[in-house]
Design an enzyme around this catalytic site. Structure first.
Site, mmCIF file in Angstrom:
data_model
loop_
_atom_site.group_PDB
_atom_site.id
_atom_site.type_symbol
_atom_site.label_atom_id
_atom_site.label_comp_id
_atom_site.label_asym_id
_atom_site.label_seq_id
_atom_site.Cartn_x
_atom_site.Cartn_y
_atom_site.Cartn_z
ATOM 1 C CE LYS A 205 -28.306 -42.332 -4.028
ATOM 2 N NZ LYS A 205 -29.322 -41.415 -3.606
ATOM 3 C CB CYS A 259 -26.790 -36.838 -5.257
ATOM 4 S SG CYS A 259 -27.457 -36.321 -3.684
#
Ligand code: SAJ
Length: 422
Positions: A205, A259
């Protein structure tokens, strides 16, 4: 077979769509948010964030009785942690919300439970932070408690489709945990489900978003080189991307969102000596608002009390999210430099410098600066804009507008990444 009960912790951009999709697939879902206002809004079938299709889905989930909300967790078969992992001021992962979520479910855990961490987290979080809290009452991992990291990978603006269609990486603390989590996601994910270890999934991720950040940094650096060299970055990219193995990204005013501008720091935090390209890329992207500010200031330098009208506050096109938005940094820097700032964003309902209407934003402006490529901005009539403004100047930091139309309406046009564009 008895209905599986799922408790989703955190009803934000990931938790709420996940909770409502699960409810639509027949699970009994309790959505938990520590903010009473959020829990109450969702309980009425309404939403507190903007995301295409989400309102309809949440309303249906609540009306079906499959989605309830609360401010505290209750016993369930599966717990999904989808709380924020923001950055601290010194660029470290703030794991407080994850820790508190784990503490809040620990007393409710019973044999056979599955706990899934969806929040983006530094490598080692499942093993070193979550496992000790969750096993405190004597449950044994892989035997009577199962723990997995299933990082969310959806793109804001396309969350509902990507939640179903994207491939999903599932990292178990052991093989049993991965298998249990795989079964849950297989019930609604149409993409492939790829199982691995929890630590690998955590790394996957972070690297996905780091890959994008580094590529955007390259685009931004190249755009600045082009400006100095008098070359058009956008034409260069269009031509370079005809090469089958080249995919240069878009330059812009910087990288926002919760993010991509955050996650790479989780890797820098762990090994600052090694993560040098990652850090440099972060710094390059973080410096873009200052570049935009500099261009605007230089352009307005000859004016007393200059007015700059900024189009867009959200961090990217067609969303309402302003977290880490470069537009907000540009607004603050211009204001600090003595420029009067107004902002207009049809998606954002509140915030500093915000004008209610496009007209209020553009009135008496000496320069309009496009910072977010919302679709609505392409519908602006440049002739009307020129009438409202004091000076007809456009600075497009996203290369998003029809510059010929703006020039035809009398605008002087500058474009980020275009050295010769006046
Ligand atoms: N941006 C550029 N140039 C580009 C692409 C993006 O300047 O070529 C800017 C955008 O304007 C924005 C920022 O970067 O300010 C990030 O936008 P984005 O659309 O690239 O990504 P996010 O933050 O909305 O979502 C990302 C996605 N990750 C990847 O594409 C690798 C999404 O799949 C993740 O789920 C999400 O981060 C997340 O939650 O981690």
């Amino acid at each position: 077979m008895e209905t599986t009960t799922v408790c989703v912790l955190g009803l934000g951009y990931i938790g709420l769509p996940t909770a409502s999709v699960l409810a639509a697939y027949g699970y009994q879902v309790l959505g938990v948010d520590i903010a009473p206002g959020v829990a109450a809004t969702v309980a009425c079938g309404r939403i507190h964030i903007e995301e295409p299709g989400l309102q309809t889905l949440v309303r249906a989930a609540v009306q079906s009785g499959n989605l309830r909300t609360a401010t505290q967790p209750e016993p369930a078969d599966v717990f999904i942690i989808a709380v924020p992992t923001p950055l601290t001021d010194d660029h470290r992962a703030e794991m407080r919300h994850v820790r508190e979520a784990a503490e809040s479910i620990a007393p409710h855990l019973r044999p056979g439970n599955l706990v899934i961490l969806e929040s983006t987290s530094p490598p080692g979080t499942c093993a070193n932070l979550l496992a000790p809290i969750l096993t405190r009452n004597g449950l044994e991992l892989e035997k009577d408690l199962f723990l997995a990291h299933c990082p969310e990978r959806v793109l804001p603006g396309k969350i509902l489709r990507e939640l179903i269609e994207n491939d999903r990486v599932i990292g178990g603390i052991g093989a049993q945990s991965a298998e249990r989590a795989r079964q849950l996601y297989a019930s609604f994910v149409e993409g492939r489900i790829l199982c691995t270890s929890a630590a690998t999934a955590e790394m996957v991720k972070l690297l996905e978003n780091t890959y994008r950040d580094v590529n955007i940094a390259l685009a931004n650096e190249a755009a600045l080189l082009c400006e100095t060299l008098g070359i058009d970055y956008w034409e260069t990219v269009a031509l370079a991307n005809r090469h089958p193995r080249v995919q240069l990204h878009q330059a812009g005013p910087g990288v926002g969102g919760h993010c991509i501008s955050v996650d790479p720091w989780f890797l820098v935090e762990q090994q600052p000596e090694q993560a040098r390209i990652i850090r440099t890329a972060r710094e390059r992207n973080d410096a873009m608002p200052a570049h935009v500010t500099k261009i605007v200031r230089e352009w307005l330098a000859d004016l007393d009390q200059p007015n700059a009208a900024l189009l867009g506050l959200a961090y990217k096109a067609d969303v309402d999210d302003t977290r880490e938005s470069p537009a907000i940094a540009v607004a603050a820097q211009l204001e600090a430099a003595g420029v009067n700032v107004t902002c207009y964003d049809p998606h954002v309902k509140q915030g500093l410098f915000r004008s209610e209407t496009l007209e209020a934003c553009l009135r008496e402006a000496d320069c309009v600066v496009l910072l977010t490529g919302h679709a609505e901005f392409n519908a602006i009539d440049p002739a009307q804009a020129a009438q409202w403004m004091r000076r007809a100047r456009l600075y497009d930091t996203r290369n998003a507008l029809d510059h010929n139309a703006w020039r035809a309406a009398g605008f002087e046009v500058r474009v980020l990444g275009k050295g010769n564009a006046r």
